[in-house]
Design a protein around this motif. Structure first.
Motif, PDB file in Angstrom:
ATOM      1  N   PHE A 257      -4.282   4.077   6.083  1.00 31.54           N
ATOM      2  CA  PHE A 257      -5.715   4.330   6.009  1.00 31.54           C
ATOM      3  C   PHE A 257      -5.912   5.837   6.012  1.00 31.54           C
ATOM      4  O   PHE A 257      -5.534   6.530   6.954  1.00 31.54           O
TER       5      PHE A 257
ATOM      6  N   GLN B  82      -8.089   1.467  -5.176  1.00 30.56           N
ATOM      7  CA  GLN B  82      -6.830   2.001  -4.658  1.00 30.56           C
ATOM      8  C   GLN B  82      -6.862   3.518  -4.600  1.00 30.56           C
ATOM      9  O   GLN B  82      -6.236   4.135  -3.743  1.00 30.56           O
TER      10      GLN B  82
ATOM     11  N   VAL C 169     -10.128  -6.367   2.043  1.00 30.50           N
ATOM     12  CA  VAL C 169     -10.236  -5.334   3.067  1.00 30.50           C
ATOM     13  C   VAL C 169     -11.344  -5.643   4.070  1.00 30.50           C
ATOM     14  O   VAL C 169     -11.211  -5.382   5.255  1.00 30.50           O
TER      15      VAL C 169
ATOM     16  N   GLU D  31      -9.932 -13.066  -1.803  1.00 33.49           N
ATOM     17  CA  GLU D  31      -8.879 -12.171  -2.270  1.00 33.49           C
ATOM     18  C   GLU D  31      -8.263 -12.742  -3.544  1.00 33.49           C
ATOM     19  O   GLU D  31      -8.096 -13.941  -3.688  1.00 33.49           O
TER      20      GLU D  31
ATOM     21  N   PHE E  77       0.795  -1.227   0.000  1.00 32.56           N
ATOM     22  CA  PHE E  77       0.000   0.000   0.000  1.00 32.56           C
ATOM     23  C   PHE E  77       0.832   1.285   0.000  1.00 32.56           C
ATOM     24  O   PHE E  77       0.476   2.225  -0.717  1.00 32.56           O
TER      25      PHE E  77
ATOM     26  N   SER F  18      -7.553   6.162  -1.422  1.00 28.99           N
ATOM     27  CA  SER F  18      -6.593   6.838  -0.534  1.00 28.99           C
ATOM     28  C   SER F  18      -6.529   8.336  -0.822  1.00 28.99           C
ATOM     29  O   SER F  18      -6.033   9.099   0.003  1.00 28.99           O
TER      30      SER F  18
ATOM     31  N   PHE G  30      -8.800  -6.868  -2.503  1.00 24.66           N
ATOM     32  CA  PHE G  30      -7.731  -6.805  -1.507  1.00 24.66           C
ATOM     33  C   PHE G  30      -8.068  -7.545  -0.225  1.00 24.66           C
ATOM     34  O   PHE G  30      -7.218  -7.715   0.636  1.00 24.66           O
TER      35      PHE G  30
ATOM     36  N   ASP H 289     -13.527  -4.684  -3.954  1.00 22.32           N
ATOM     37  CA  ASP H 289     -13.920  -4.348  -2.579  1.00 22.32           C
ATOM     38  C   ASP H 289     -13.667  -2.868  -2.282  1.00 22.32           C
ATOM     39  O   ASP H 289     -14.540  -2.191  -1.771  1.00 22.32           O
ATOM     40  N   VAL H 290     -12.510  -2.359  -2.612  1.00 20.19           N
ATOM     41  CA  VAL H 290     -12.209  -0.931  -2.482  1.00 20.19           C
ATOM     42  C   VAL H 290     -11.287  -0.511  -3.623  1.00 20.19           C
ATOM     43  O   VAL H 290     -10.460  -1.293  -4.074  1.00 20.19           O
TER      44      VAL H 290
ATOM     45  N   THR I 100       1.579  -0.944   5.746  1.00 18.59           N
ATOM     46  CA  THR I 100       0.195  -0.943   5.290  1.00 18.59           C
ATOM     47  C   THR I 100      -0.741  -0.440   6.376  1.00 18.59           C
ATOM     48  O   THR I 100      -1.719   0.254   6.091  1.00 18.59           O
ATOM     49  N   SER I 101      -0.452  -0.732   7.631  1.00 17.65           N
ATOM     50  CA  SER I 101      -1.353  -0.320   8.712  1.00 17.65           C
ATOM     51  C   SER I 101      -1.401   1.198   8.884  1.00 17.65           C
ATOM     52  O   SER I 101      -2.326   1.720   9.499  1.00 17.65           O
TER      53      SER I 101
END
Length: 185
Positions: free
Chosen positions: A64, A97, A141, A147, A43, A100, A139, A94-95, A60-61
């Motif tokens: 968001f 990219q 998510v 996935e 990400f 962001s 992803f 699902d979402v 990645t965490s």
């Protein structure tokens, strides 16, 4: 690979396991000198791909985004496309990219994968593909177990099937002769 595990991050697959990718590599140009912008996970590198920055995020965490998305001072590729009146869409499962950097849900350029497949096929009554299309995998998510982003421990064969679906939708549609497909990791 039915039982992929996290310890298979660095591995290789033979032609029997991922025949579609081997076929693409034999028929089309490939780039094997690609280096990620961040020596880290996906990400933050996706952020670089869209905005030339990860805002200092290395994991990645951390990525968001705030409500409405990050707003880099130099803009994003989406901003450049808009400024130059180039049609675009970010298709997702699902979402997107692009979520962001733009409000999701709410951004009219974020469309479900089913819309891309219909547009690529030239389905009657469906608008043509935009000039630039970003197509995202699932992803995972929302914890959905389907996935297809090829991250361990996800089965790479699901990712291969997804890429095959996208590439073949364009190859078998009316826009193939005027299209370029770039697959990035």
């Amino acid at each position: 690979v039915e039982n992929a595990t996290e310890d298979q991050t660095m591995n290789f697959y033979n032609q029997n396991e991922i025949p579609f990718y081997y076929d693409l590599a034999q028929k089309f140009a490939i780039d094997d000198r690609y280096f990620s912008s961040v020596l880290g996970p996906t990400f933050p590198n996706r952020s670089y791909g869209l905005a030339a920055t990860s805002f200092g995020h290395l994991t990645t965490s951390e990525v968001f985004p705030p409500p409405g998305g990050y707003k880099p001072i130099t803009g994003t590729i989406f901003d450049l496309l808009d400024q130059n009146h180039v049609s675009w869409a970010n298709y997702f499962q699902d979402v997107p990219q692009g979520g962001s950097f733009r409000k999701f849900p709410g951004e009219p350029h974020f469309l479900p994968l089913t819309v891309f497949l219909a547009q690529a096929a030239g389905a009657p009554g469906v608008p043509e593909l935009p000039s630039v299309s970003f197509v995202d995998p699932n992803f995972g998510v929302f914890g959905i177990k389907f996935e297809n982003d090829e991250h361990p421990p996800t089965d790479i064969q699901r990712g291969q099937a997804f890429v095959s679906q996208v590439v073949n939708a364009v190859r078998n549609g009316p826009f193939w002769k005027d299209s370029i497909i770039i697959i990035t990791y």
